[in-house]
Motif scaffolding. Structure first.
Motif, PDB file in Angstrom:
ATOM      1  N   UNK A   1       0.503  -1.102  -0.373  1.00 34.53           N
ATOM      2  CA  UNK A   1      -0.499  -0.567   0.199  1.00 34.53           C
ATOM      3  C   UNK A   1       1.270   1.356   0.118  1.00 34.53           C
ATOM      4  N   UNK A   2       0.139   2.565  -0.450  1.00 38.59           N
ATOM      5  CA  UNK A   2       1.151   3.613  -0.675  1.00 38.59           C
ATOM      6  C   UNK A   2       0.845   4.397   0.452  1.00 38.59           C
ATOM      7  N   UNK A   3       1.771   5.381   1.177  1.00 35.30           N
ATOM      8  CA  UNK A   3       1.340   6.592   1.814  1.00 35.30           C
ATOM      9  C   UNK A   3       1.644   7.567   0.787  1.00 35.30           C
ATOM     10  N   UNK A   4       0.641   8.759   1.294  1.00 36.28           N
ATOM     11  CA  UNK A   4       1.120   9.613   0.370  1.00 36.28           C
ATOM     12  C   UNK A   4       1.853  10.800   1.376  1.00 36.28           C
ATOM     13  N   UNK A   5       2.630  11.613   0.655  1.00 38.20           N
ATOM     14  CA  UNK A   5       3.359  12.625   1.526  1.00 38.20           C
ATOM     15  C   UNK A   5       3.072  13.529   3.038  1.00 38.20           C
ATOM     16  N   UNK A   6       1.348  13.417   3.213  1.00 40.59           N
ATOM     17  CA  UNK A   6       0.437  14.178   3.840  1.00 40.59           C
ATOM     18  C   UNK A   6       0.242  12.423   4.801  1.00 40.59           C
TER      19      UNK A   6
ATOM     20  N   UNK B   1     -10.190   1.993 -10.363  1.00 44.17           N
ATOM     21  CA  UNK B   1     -10.275   0.651  -9.556  1.00 44.17           C
ATOM     22  C   UNK B   1      -9.552   0.436  -7.862  1.00 44.17           C
ATOM     23  N   UNK B   2      -9.988  -0.132  -7.246  1.00 43.45           N
ATOM     24  CA  UNK B   2      -9.073   0.251  -5.589  1.00 43.45           C
ATOM     25  C   UNK B   2      -8.892  -0.268  -4.811  1.00 43.45           C
ATOM     26  N   UNK B   3      -7.960  -0.547  -4.080  1.00 39.63           N
ATOM     27  CA  UNK B   3      -7.482  -1.891  -3.511  1.00 39.63           C
ATOM     28  C   UNK B   3      -6.122  -1.931  -2.952  1.00 39.63           C
ATOM     29  N   UNK B   4      -5.578  -1.825  -2.831  1.00 41.22           N
ATOM     30  CA  UNK B   4      -4.446  -2.747  -2.356  1.00 41.22           C
ATOM     31  C   UNK B   4      -3.910  -4.144  -2.827  1.00 41.22           C
TER      32      UNK B   4
ATOM     33  N   UNK C   1      -3.603   4.651   1.978  1.00 41.49           N
ATOM     34  CA  UNK C   1      -4.343   4.822   0.453  1.00 41.49           C
ATOM     35  C   UNK C   1      -5.021   3.519   0.618  1.00 41.49           C
ATOM     36  N   UNK C   2      -5.894   3.956  -0.012  1.00 42.20           N
ATOM     37  CA  UNK C   2      -7.791   3.804   0.811  1.00 42.20           C
ATOM     38  C   UNK C   2      -7.903   1.613   0.329  1.00 42.20           C
ATOM     39  N   UNK C   3      -8.075   0.964   1.079  1.00 43.25           N
ATOM     40  CA  UNK C   3      -7.905  -0.440   1.524  1.00 43.25           C
ATOM     41  C   UNK C   3      -9.717  -0.773   1.018  1.00 43.25           C
TER      42      UNK C   3
END
Ligand SMILES: Nc1nc2c(c(=O)[nH]1)N[C@H]1C(S)=C(S)[C@@H](COP(=O)(O)O)O[C@H]1N2
Ligand SMILES: [Mo]
Length: 493
Positions: free
Chosen positions: A461-466, A482-485, A470-472
């Motif tokens: 999963x990705x982490x934003x600079x803030x 699409x969305x998901x890890x 990332x939405x799971x």
């Protein structure tokens, strides 16, 4: 055979006309347009990017089957049926090229089919005799034999001729491309060597042009003659502008590393690539044209009528949107939009990245729905945060011991703050990020893992600079991304 000959004649004629219209491709466009988006996406999921080739083959098969149906009808019914088919083809292909060209193709196809059908028709049956049930199925006459072989040969030759002429147009444009030189960029980019960990199986930091993903509605990319091409900026502007290729190329150009992603990309999918684009800042063109206060949508229109649109505000908020003429130091390849295309960081291609660009139209959201929006896709085309594991690949036999896990993460125009990997149900571990190439580009990452024998599941999963994770939530494409890890299942021995 008569139907095949008619269609082949139309393709040959089309490849000689100015816009190279094609009845088959025109019908394909219409079929795509009337297929419900959910069905279409499901089919594309099955057949991948070969979808259009399969569709074209399907159309040829369908036309030939319809021809067989027409052939089985009585002589009077045939004339009407052939012209009815021609009319349907005309109606389907309408809009894919100028009306007169499509008319010529449909009429040509119908005429050739009808004349050919006459050659194939069995000798007329005397009026008062009852019609033999086996009409046309009896022993093959010499006339039928020669007509069938003749028409088959014609269909094959005309069809191949059309393909060869179209290929020739590609060669001609590539010869012109080879004589063009990119201007020097007023703001060149240099890529930090540490942006690319060079791990086997991991995507390179910059995608070579030949492996850059390609998505468009064109079965064959338009071949644009730059001497007959211009870019027009029109609509709600104070000064409509027109640039020839030479004039556009003479404007100051900048370079930018921008990752392009397709909204149809599945979690862990391949419809994402990263390039160094070179071109004229969109902002400079808009400033020169003077965008009027009422304009809230910018629509790019291609030479083949495709449109993509996004809020004007995004073109003016400081992001490096480009009218690109170069890709990775090369004149823009035909498949990626030669002579010019739009590239807007942070937006999916379907709302922004018009290839073979011919017009930039300032309009309103209310006044115009671009191509994919008409097909039901969301008008909000901002890219979502995403990450994928490139290696190890699922299903590949792995030996236990030290293993490199590596992949890519992107959230164009926001940037990547971090990447976390979870092994099975263990804690989330921070991956090592390769050097960045700016917030508009993906970031490669690696993680060392001591693989133990057995079944394993890796999740990224990705982490934003803030710091936002990332939405799971998991869902498939349409009407948005699409969305998901991304997860990879591995078998370690
Ligand atoms: N003219 C034209 N431009 C187009 C498209 C198209 O179908 N026609 N497809 C868009 C979509 S959906 C995407 S994802 C990108 C893909 O660009 P690429 O083929 O260079 O990767 O182009 C965009 N620009
Ligand atoms: Mo796309």
């Amino acid at each position: 055979m008569a139907a095949a000959a008619g269609l082949a004649a139309a393709e040959l004629l089309g490849s000689l006309l100015p816009h190279r219209p094609s009845l088959v491709l025109g019908i394909a466009d219409r079929v795509i347009a009337i297929t419900p988006a959910t069905v279409r996406e499901a089919l594309i999921g099955v057949v991948g990017t070969q979808d259009k080739l399969l569709l074209a083959i399907g159309i040829v098969v369908a036309v030939v089957s319809l021809g067989a149906g027409v052939g089985a009808r009585s002589a009077r019914g045939r004339l009407a049926s052939v012209w009815a088919l021609g009319l349907i083809a005309f109606a389907c292909a309408l809009g894919s090229a100028p009306v007169w060209e499509i008319t010529a193709l449909a009429a040509g196809a119908a005429t050739v089919s009808y004349v050919a059908l006459g050659r194939l028709a069995p000798a007329p049956v005397p009026v008062r005799q009852p019609e033999p049930i086996s009409e046309g199925l009896g022993p093959i006459s010499r006339r039928t034999f020669f007509s069938v072989t003749g028409l088959t040969t014609f269909a094959v030759l005309a069809g191949s001729g059309a393909v060869i002429i179209r290929r020739g147009a590609v060669t001609a444009v590539n010869q012109v491309r080879a004589t063009l030189k990119l201007a020097s960029s007023t703001r060149p980019v240099t890529i930090d060597a540490a942006a690319d960990p060079h791990i086997a199986g991991l995507a390179p930091a910059i995608t070579p042009n030949r492996s850059f993903y390609r998505i468009d509605t064109a079965l064959e990319p338009p071949t644009v003659d730059i001497n007959n091409w211009s870019l027009r900026i029109e609509g709600l502007v104070d000064h409509p502008l027109t640039f020839t290729y030479e004039q556009l190329s003479a404007l100051p150009q900048v370079s930018a590393v921008v990752t392009l992603a397709c909204v149809s990309n599945t979690v862990g999918g391949d419809l994402v690539s990263n390039a160094i684009w070179q071109g004229v800042p969109l902002r400079a063109l808009l400033d020169q044209a003077g965008v009027q206060a009422g304009a809230d949508q910018l629509v790019g229109e291609s030479v083949d009528g495709f449109t993509a649109g996004f809020p004007v505000a995004l073109a003016l908020d400081g992001r490096e949107a480009l009218v690109a003429v170069g890709m990775n130091g090369e004149v823009l390849p035909i498949a990626h939009g030669f002579p010019a295309r739009l590239v807007v960081p942070g937006l999916y291609g379907y709302v922004s990245a018009t290839k073979w660009l011919r017009r930039i139209r300032l309009t309103t959201m209310a006044a115009e729905s671009p191509f994919w929006i008409q097909q039901g896709w969301s008008p909000d085309g901002r890219v979502a945060a995403a990450a994928r594991i490139d290696v190890p690949r699922a299903g590949v036999a792995l030996k236990s011991g030290p293993t490199v896990v590596a992949g890519r993460a992107w959230h164009q125009h926001t940037g990547v703050g971090g990447v976390e990997v979870q092994i099975d149900t263990g804690p989330w571990q921070p991956a090592t990020l390769a050097a960045g190439m700016g917030t508009d580009a993906w970031r490669l990452w690696t993680l060392s893992w001591n693989a133990t024998p057995g079944q394993h599941r890796l999740t990224v999963r990705m982490i934003d600079p803030s710091g936002a994770v990332q939405s799971g939530n998991t869902f498939g494409v349409f009407p948005g991304p699409s969305s998901g890890w991304h997860q990879v299942h591995l078998n370690v021995s």
